[in-house]
Design a protein around this motif. Structure first.
Motif, mmCIF file in Angstrom:
data_model
loop_
_atom_site.group_PDB
_atom_site.id
_atom_site.type_symbol
_atom_site.label_atom_id
_atom_site.label_comp_id
_atom_site.label_asym_id
_atom_site.label_seq_id
_atom_site.Cartn_x
_atom_site.Cartn_y
_atom_site.Cartn_z
ATOM 1 N N ALA A 143 -8.435 4.499 -0.083
ATOM 2 C CA ALA A 143 -8.060 3.185 -0.587
ATOM 3 C C ALA A 143 -6.637 3.218 -1.137
ATOM 4 O O ALA A 143 -6.249 4.152 -1.838
ATOM 5 N N GLY A 144 -5.853 2.209 -0.790
ATOM 6 C CA GLY A 144 -4.471 2.139 -1.239
ATOM 7 C C GLY A 144 -3.484 2.732 -0.267
ATOM 8 O O GLY A 144 -2.270 2.568 -0.428
ATOM 9 N N CYS A 145 -3.982 3.407 0.770
ATOM 10 C CA CYS A 145 -3.106 3.972 1.799
ATOM 11 C C CYS A 145 -3.298 3.170 3.081
ATOM 12 O O CYS A 145 -4.421 2.752 3.395
ATOM 13 N N GLU A 146 -2.237 2.922 3.803
ATOM 14 C CA GLU A 146 -2.332 2.162 5.039
ATOM 15 C C GLU A 146 -3.095 2.966 6.083
ATOM 16 O O GLU A 146 -2.775 4.122 6.363
ATOM 17 N N SER A 162 2.056 6.228 6.270
ATOM 18 C CA SER A 162 2.690 6.040 4.972
ATOM 19 C C SER A 162 4.205 6.117 5.101
ATOM 20 O O SER A 162 4.727 6.903 5.906
ATOM 21 N N THR A 170 -3.060 11.842 -0.329
ATOM 22 C CA THR A 170 -4.247 11.156 0.172
ATOM 23 C C THR A 170 -5.058 12.070 1.082
ATOM 24 O O THR A 170 -6.290 12.119 1.003
#
Length: 285
Positions: free
Chosen positions: A232-235, A251, A260
């Protein structure tokens, strides 16, 4: 296997031959530990001590400090029925500029997992320098009750040092078989004006790094929600099908992507394998 060296004009009009490497490392593991080991420079395997209850761990080292045109390395890991092993790399692999007329860099990884076996291929990043040309492949054969956790990452230039990957050729492929049946094939190919291809709306956008994680096991779908939480929070995203869990990440910050990946691998190896929620120590060096 024979590698043709790069030929250049030496002072006086003669021909100078540049030395190229053709390295290999092969490790076979059984329930009692190392069953067979073969190494050919510049590939070396080291075996650090691990905490009780952790799989046998091997660290792959390329003693040249990086690879360039005409260099080839192949790493093989065979985990027998009921055995467990982790193969990781000492540091990020540097893939340097390839001279005109030189052959592409070739990196091959092959993993075999027997019935009830557990294998981990935890490769640190491959850093791509401008004008590199590289072909990298990952092939795995996993028994129906075997399990495999594998991750590989690419960094498109050392942006912290003002370097970018503008041109070259990258071919990155995966092939996974279960019980002899091909269940997943994937490939990335960038060639020519790589910077323009990556910047396209259908490309990488502003990302300068990418990672692919694959978990193979009958319980793969059970770990899908955990994987989505951990990234979550990473493309990127995660999906599961046919006994596979696939996670793709992008990223604009290679260091953030690495964090991550470490969080994801640590969480999955604990949930799926019952091992410590931690990465090999070399990842923290």
């Amino acid at each position: 296997m024979r590698v043709e060296p790069y030929a250049a004009m030496a002072p006086g009009g003669g021909t100078q031959r540049h030395q190229r490497v053709d390295g290999a490392a092969r490790l076979a593991c059984g329930p009692a530990g190392v069953a067979d080991l073969y190494q050919r420079a510049p590939c070396r395997l080291l075996f650090p001590d691990v905490e009780p209850g952790e799989p046998l761990q091997a660290v792959s080292i390329t003693t040249t400090g990086g690879l360039t045109g005409g260099d080839r390395i192949r790493v093989e890991l065979a985990v027998a029925a009921g055995a467990a092993a982790t193969l990781t790399t000492q540091a990020a692999e540097r893939l340097y500029r390839v001279l005109p007329g030189d052959a592409d860099i070739r990196i091959e990884t092959a993993v075999t997992v027997g019935a009830g076996g557990w294998a981990e291929w935890l490769a640190q990043e491959a850093i791509l320098f401008d004008a590199t040309r590289a072909r990298r492949s990952f092939d795995a054969e996993v028994a129906p009750t075997g399990r495999l956790l594998a991750v590989e990452s690419l960094v498109f230039g050392r942006t912290a040092m003002g370097e970018t990957l503008r041109s070259g050729r990258i071919h990155d492929s995966w092939r996974i078989r279960r019980d002899g049946r091909l269940v997943w094939v994937d490939a990335l190919r960038l060639e020519g004006d790589i910077a323009a291809q990556m910047a396209a709306p259908f490309g990488f956008g502003d990302a300068c790094s990418s990672a692919t994680l694959l978990y193979v096991g009958t319980d793969a779908e059970a770990h899908l929600e955990l994987a989505r939480i951990l990234v979550a929070g990473c493309e990127g995203g995660a999906t599961s099908f046919d006994g596979l869990l696939v996670v793709r990440l992008l990223s604009a910050d290679a260091a953030a992507l690495r964090r991550t990946v470490m969080r994801l691998v640590a969480g999955l190896r604990a949930a799926a394998g019952g091992y410590a929620a931690a990465m090999p120590n070399v990842w923290h060096c």
